[in-house]
Write a protein that holds these residues in place. Structure first.
Motif, PDB file in Angstrom:
ATOM      1  N   ALA A 277     -40.497 -47.837  52.749  1.00  0.00           N
ATOM      2  CA  ALA A 277     -41.400 -48.463  51.535  1.00  0.00           C
ATOM      3  C   ALA A 277     -41.470 -47.164  50.600  1.00  0.00           C
ATOM      4  CB  ALA A 277     -42.857 -48.567  52.360  1.00  0.00           C
ATOM      5  N   LEU A 278     -40.557 -46.382  50.171  1.00  0.00           N
ATOM      6  CA  LEU A 278     -40.643 -45.450  49.088  1.00  0.00           C
ATOM      7  C   LEU A 278     -40.709 -46.172  47.878  1.00  0.00           C
ATOM      8  CD1 LEU A 278     -38.103 -42.763  49.891  1.00  0.00           C
ATOM      9  CD2 LEU A 278     -40.581 -42.370  49.794  1.00  0.00           C
ATOM     10  N   GLY A 279     -41.749 -45.809  47.038  1.00  0.00           N
ATOM     11  CA  GLY A 279     -41.790 -46.517  45.818  1.00  0.00           C
ATOM     12  C   GLY A 279     -42.437 -47.964  45.804  1.00  0.00           C
ATOM     13  N   MET A 280     -43.016 -48.399  47.150  1.00  0.00           N
ATOM     14  CA  MET A 280     -43.657 -49.741  47.213  1.00  0.00           C
ATOM     15  C   MET A 280     -44.962 -49.587  46.328  1.00  0.00           C
ATOM     16  SD  MET A 280     -44.731 -51.970  50.466  1.00  0.00           S
ATOM     17  CE  MET A 280     -43.180 -52.733  50.990  1.00  0.00           C
ATOM     18  N   GLU A 281     -45.598 -48.818  46.307  1.00  0.00           N
ATOM     19  CA  GLU A 281     -46.816 -48.720  45.599  1.00  0.00           C
ATOM     20  C   GLU A 281     -46.588 -49.040  43.715  1.00  0.00           C
ATOM     21  OE1 GLU A 281     -44.936 -44.808  45.980  1.00  0.00           O
ATOM     22  OE2 GLU A 281     -46.067 -45.880  47.469  1.00  0.00           O
ATOM     23  N   MET A 282     -45.551 -48.462  43.467  1.00  0.00           N
ATOM     24  CA  MET A 282     -45.222 -48.486  41.935  1.00  0.00           C
ATOM     25  C   MET A 282     -44.482 -50.195  41.775  1.00  0.00           C
ATOM     26  SD  MET A 282     -45.958 -46.013  40.648  1.00  0.00           S
ATOM     27  CE  MET A 282     -47.133 -45.297  41.745  1.00  0.00           C
ATOM     28  N   ASN A 283     -43.958 -50.722  42.761  1.00  0.00           N
ATOM     29  CA  ASN A 283     -43.358 -52.029  42.602  1.00  0.00           C
ATOM     30  C   ASN A 283     -44.703 -53.094  42.743  1.00  0.00           C
ATOM     31  OD1 ASN A 283     -40.753 -51.485  42.449  1.00  0.00           O
ATOM     32  ND2 ASN A 283     -40.487 -51.335  44.900  1.00  0.00           N
ATOM     33  N   ALA A 284     -45.793 -52.585  43.635  1.00  0.00           N
ATOM     34  CA  ALA A 284     -46.895 -53.437  43.696  1.00  0.00           C
ATOM     35  C   ALA A 284     -47.657 -53.589  42.457  1.00  0.00           C
ATOM     36  CB  ALA A 284     -47.889 -53.003  44.919  1.00  0.00           C
ATOM     37  N   ILE A 285     -47.789 -52.427  41.854  1.00  0.00           N
ATOM     38  CA  ILE A 285     -48.554 -52.450  40.532  1.00  0.00           C
ATOM     39  C   ILE A 285     -47.666 -53.003  39.500  1.00  0.00           C
ATOM     40  CG2 ILE A 285     -49.055 -50.561  38.636  1.00  0.00           C
ATOM     41  CD1 ILE A 285     -49.676 -48.336  40.926  1.00  0.00           C
ATOM     42  N   ALA A 286     -46.499 -52.823  39.487  1.00  0.00           N
ATOM     43  CA  ALA A 286     -45.580 -53.436  38.538  1.00  0.00           C
ATOM     44  C   ALA A 286     -45.509 -55.160  38.676  1.00  0.00           C
ATOM     45  CB  ALA A 286     -44.075 -53.204  38.576  1.00  0.00           C
ATOM     46  N   SER A 287     -45.832 -55.446  39.751  1.00  0.00           N
ATOM     47  CA  SER A 287     -45.743 -56.917  40.139  1.00  0.00           C
ATOM     48  C   SER A 287     -47.255 -57.433  39.547  1.00  0.00           C
ATOM     49  CB  SER A 287     -45.586 -57.050  41.641  1.00  0.00           C
ATOM     50  OG  SER A 287     -44.324 -56.714  42.046  1.00  0.00           O
ATOM     51  N   SER A 288     -48.171 -56.724  39.947  1.00  0.00           N
ATOM     52  CA  SER A 288     -49.473 -57.247  39.447  1.00  0.00           C
ATOM     53  C   SER A 288     -49.646 -57.212  37.903  1.00  0.00           C
ATOM     54  CB  SER A 288     -50.479 -56.284  39.974  1.00  0.00           C
ATOM     55  OG  SER A 288     -50.664 -56.238  41.522  1.00  0.00           O
ATOM     56  N   ILE A 289     -48.920 -56.092  37.286  1.00  0.00           N
ATOM     57  CA  ILE A 289     -49.089 -56.279  35.921  1.00  0.00           C
ATOM     58  C   ILE A 289     -48.123 -57.347  35.152  1.00  0.00           C
ATOM     59  CG2 ILE A 289     -48.302 -54.964  33.908  1.00  0.00           C
ATOM     60  CD1 ILE A 289     -49.062 -52.558  35.157  1.00  0.00           C
ATOM     61  N   ILE A 290     -47.009 -57.622  35.843  1.00  0.00           N
ATOM     62  CA  ILE A 290     -46.168 -58.580  35.385  1.00  0.00           C
ATOM     63  C   ILE A 290     -46.714 -60.070  35.734  1.00  0.00           C
ATOM     64  CG2 ILE A 290     -43.800 -59.853  35.757  1.00  0.00           C
ATOM     65  CD1 ILE A 290     -42.935 -56.890  36.315  1.00  0.00           C
ATOM     66  N   GLY A 291     -47.599 -60.039  36.634  1.00  0.00           N
ATOM     67  CA  GLY A 291     -48.203 -61.025  37.225  1.00  0.00           C
ATOM     68  C   GLY A 291     -49.562 -61.299  36.321  1.00  0.00           C
ATOM     69  N   GLY A 292     -49.720 -60.640  35.360  1.00  0.00           N
ATOM     70  CA  GLY A 292     -50.904 -60.790  34.573  1.00  0.00           C
ATOM     71  C   GLY A 292     -52.244 -60.070  34.716  1.00  0.00           C
ATOM     72  N   THR A 293     -52.369 -59.088  35.913  1.00  0.00           N
ATOM     73  CA  THR A 293     -53.372 -58.300  36.069  1.00  0.00           C
ATOM     74  C   THR A 293     -53.549 -57.216  35.175  1.00  0.00           C
ATOM     75  OG1 THR A 293     -53.257 -59.220  38.419  1.00  0.00           O
ATOM     76  CG2 THR A 293     -54.488 -57.135  37.942  1.00  0.00           C
ATOM     77  N   MET A 294     -54.739 -57.141  34.562  1.00  0.00           N
ATOM     78  CA  MET A 294     -54.764 -56.036  33.522  1.00  0.00           C
ATOM     79  C   MET A 294     -55.012 -54.663  34.173  1.00  0.00           C
ATOM     80  SD  MET A 294     -56.038 -58.060  30.103  1.00  0.00           S
ATOM     81  CE  MET A 294     -55.518 -56.251  29.111  1.00  0.00           C
ATOM     82  N   LEU A 295     -54.558 -53.675  33.726  1.00  0.00           N
ATOM     83  CA  LEU A 295     -54.987 -52.335  34.064  1.00  0.00           C
ATOM     84  C   LEU A 295     -56.570 -52.016  33.826  1.00  0.00           C
ATOM     85  CD1 LEU A 295     -51.913 -50.090  33.245  1.00  0.00           C
ATOM     86  CD2 LEU A 295     -52.767 -50.692  35.741  1.00  0.00           C
ATOM     87  N   THR A 296     -57.223 -52.530  33.000  1.00  0.00           N
ATOM     88  CA  THR A 296     -58.325 -52.325  32.543  1.00  0.00           C
ATOM     89  C   THR A 296     -59.452 -53.054  33.306  1.00  0.00           C
ATOM     90  OG1 THR A 296     -58.110 -53.962  30.607  1.00  0.00           O
ATOM     91  CG2 THR A 296     -58.135 -51.764  30.207  1.00  0.00           C
ATOM     92  N   GLY A 297     -58.826 -53.966  34.042  1.00  0.00           N
ATOM     93  CA  GLY A 297     -59.703 -54.761  35.091  1.00  0.00           C
ATOM     94  C   GLY A 297     -60.253 -56.104  34.299  1.00  0.00           C
ATOM     95  N   GLY A 298     -60.976 -56.865  35.011  1.00  0.00           N
ATOM     96  CA  GLY A 298     -61.584 -58.125  34.645  1.00  0.00           C
ATOM     97  C   GLY A 298     -60.624 -59.315  34.504  1.00  0.00           C
ATOM     98  N   VAL A 299     -59.153 -59.221  34.502  1.00  0.00           N
ATOM     99  CA  VAL A 299     -58.481 -60.249  34.394  1.00  0.00           C
ATOM    100  C   VAL A 299     -57.167 -60.258  35.321  1.00  0.00           C
ATOM    101  CG1 VAL A 299     -56.708 -61.171  32.637  1.00  0.00           C
ATOM    102  CG2 VAL A 299     -58.653 -60.290  31.854  1.00  0.00           C
ATOM    103  N   GLY A 300     -57.061 -61.134  36.099  1.00  0.00           N
ATOM    104  CA  GLY A 300     -56.018 -61.309  37.068  1.00  0.00           C
ATOM    105  C   GLY A 300     -55.838 -62.319  37.782  1.00  0.00           C
ATOM    106  N   ASN A 301     -54.581 -62.653  38.297  1.00  0.00           N
ATOM    107  CA  ASN A 301     -54.728 -64.204  39.248  1.00  0.00           C
ATOM    108  C   ASN A 301     -53.496 -63.848  40.275  1.00  0.00           C
ATOM    109  OD1 ASN A 301     -53.432 -66.708  39.879  1.00  0.00           O
ATOM    110  ND2 ASN A 301     -55.026 -67.549  38.371  1.00  0.00           N
ATOM    111  N   ILE A 302     -54.035 -64.388  41.418  1.00  0.00           N
ATOM    112  CA  ILE A 302     -53.221 -63.958  42.536  1.00  0.00           C
ATOM    113  C   ILE A 302     -51.792 -64.815  42.501  1.00  0.00           C
ATOM    114  CG2 ILE A 302     -52.858 -64.257  45.042  1.00  0.00           C
ATOM    115  CD1 ILE A 302     -54.503 -61.805  44.199  1.00  0.00           C
ATOM    116  N   ILE A 303     -51.974 -65.923  42.101  1.00  0.00           N
ATOM    117  CA  ILE A 303     -50.565 -66.581  41.649  1.00  0.00           C
ATOM    118  C   ILE A 303     -49.769 -65.986  40.906  1.00  0.00           C
ATOM    119  CG2 ILE A 303     -49.544 -68.911  41.134  1.00  0.00           C
ATOM    120  CD1 ILE A 303     -51.410 -69.027  43.684  1.00  0.00           C
ATOM    121  N   GLY A 304     -50.124 -65.626  39.948  1.00  0.00           N
ATOM    122  CA  GLY A 304     -49.472 -64.434  38.896  1.00  0.00           C
ATOM    123  C   GLY A 304     -48.840 -63.559  39.557  1.00  0.00           C
ATOM    124  N   THR A 305     -49.447 -62.747  40.685  1.00  0.00           N
ATOM    125  CA  THR A 305     -49.074 -61.635  41.367  1.00  0.00           C
ATOM    126  C   THR A 305     -47.816 -62.111  42.057  1.00  0.00           C
ATOM    127  OG1 THR A 305     -51.592 -60.557  41.518  1.00  0.00           O
ATOM    128  CG2 THR A 305     -49.603 -59.838  43.002  1.00  0.00           C
TER     129      THR A 305
END
Length: 355
Positions: A277-305
């Motif tokens: 699982a080397l780099g899995m944390e970065m892939n998880a962050i990238a997937s969340s951002i690509i899925g529409g979750t904002m780093l600043t918070g308040g916006v996101g969707n699990i289906i998008g993830t």
């Protein structure tokens, strides 16, 4: 009679305002979700063009889910934390620690599968609770806390066992190799025999997590609290929301899902290794951002993830099929995707502010 009609009209107007208010609150998330789905569809079409008709077979899509079930689960936990305005970069280390601990328990101590699952859940919960306490109640930056958690998990993985090895437990291998056929979905081989598509247990777990957290975030009180805290913690506090407890729960959820994802990853690789699982944390962050979750918070969707993970996997396949086998090409492509989606998020939020 006239009074009743007036009251009905007033109620109708009020209901329309409430619907419009709810729609406005969901606008950012919905826009980003639609963009993510469109991008994934375009990528999948590109994959068909580059890799041929093999990608049209249902099993090709099932294989993407099989290969990324653990990432889907950990990315869901990451999205929950990011929606509250935090981050958790310890998930890759937790996944590695879970897989190594379970592997050593099953192979070196003749353990049983049920207890190994409890070990995975226990490790994930322990990290989630400790990191949640430090972030929420001691007000330490989540990046620093989870960075320390990542280093600790990686170090503990090596202490548990420093050498990679494959698990030979028969009960575990039966669980690992179990296939679930999907009725009426599949393809015909060259001999005209119908071959049904299949998934494994990890995919079932990942899809259940997606459904559970989609419902939690969209319709539960706790889900609304996550969005409120991520949107504006001070306003959430004034509304009577326990901000500290909400942030604590988000980290507990992320840790628990990292534990579950760790066991699903363990079932996929069937081995323990310090390099798992080397780099899995970065892939998880990238997937969340690509899925529409904002780093600043308040916006996101699990289906998008979910579509973020699928997009990430598909782009890797496209890069590989284009003959760019060197690992840096994949990194460059993912970086370009992240920049694109960050720009899109900025445009969406800027448009909202102008209105």
């Amino acid at each position: 009679m006239g009074k009743t009609m007036t009251e009905n009209a007033s109620a109708a107007v009020k209901e329309k305002k409430n619907i419009w208010k709810w729609f406005n609150a969901q606008t950012d998330t919905n826009k980003l979700l639609i963009i993510t789905i469109v991008v994934f569809v375009l990528m999948y079409i590109c994959a068909i063009i580059f890799e041929g008709k093999g990608f049209l077979k249902p099993q090709a899509f099932c294989n993407i889910l099989i290969n990324n079930a653990a990432l889907i689960i950990t990315a869901c936990g990451m999205s929950v934390v990011m929606i509250t305005g935090g981050i958790d970069i310890s998930v890759g280390g937790v996944v590695a620690l879970v897989s190594m601990s379970c592997a050593v328990y099953l192979d070196h101590h003749n353990g049983n599968v049920f207890v190994s699952i409890l070990i995975a859940l226990g490790i994930g919960l322990a990290f989630g609770i400790i990191q949640g306490l430090l972030v929420a109640y001691l007000d330490i930056q989540p990046f620093i806390v989870t960075l320390a958690g990542m280093f600790f998990a990686r170090g503990m993985t090596t202490i548990v066992n420093s050498e990679p090895f494959n698990v030979e437990s028969k009960a575990f291998m039966a669980l690992k190799d179990a296939r679930i056929e999907i009725p009426f979905i599949g393809s015909y081989n060259k001999n005209g025999v119908f071959i049904p598509a299949y998934i494994n247990i990890g995919v079932v777990v990942a899809l259940l997590v997606i459904v559970l957290f989609f419902v939690l975030l969209r319709w539960s009180k706790l889900g609304r609290h996550f969005y409120a805290v991520g949107g504006n913690a001070q306003s959430a506090l004034m509304l009577g929301i326990n901000v500290k407890r909400t942030r604590f729960i988000s980290h507990v959820i992320s840790g628990l899902l990292a534990g579950i994802g760790g066991y699903v990853y363990f079932m996929y690789v069937g081995s323990g290794s310090p390099s798992n699982a080397l780099g899995m944390e970065m892939n998880a962050i990238a997937s969340s951002i690509i899925g529409g979750t904002m780093l600043t918070g308040g916006v996101g969707n699990i289906i998008g993830t979910l579509f973020g993970v699928l997009s990430l996997s598909t782009i890797k396949d496209i890069v590989a099929s284009a003959g760019l086998s060197d690992p840096w090409w994949t990194g460059i492509t993912i970086a370009s995707m992240l920049c694109l989606f960050l720009v899109i998020q900025s445009v969406v939020i800027s448009g909202k502010k102008k209105k």
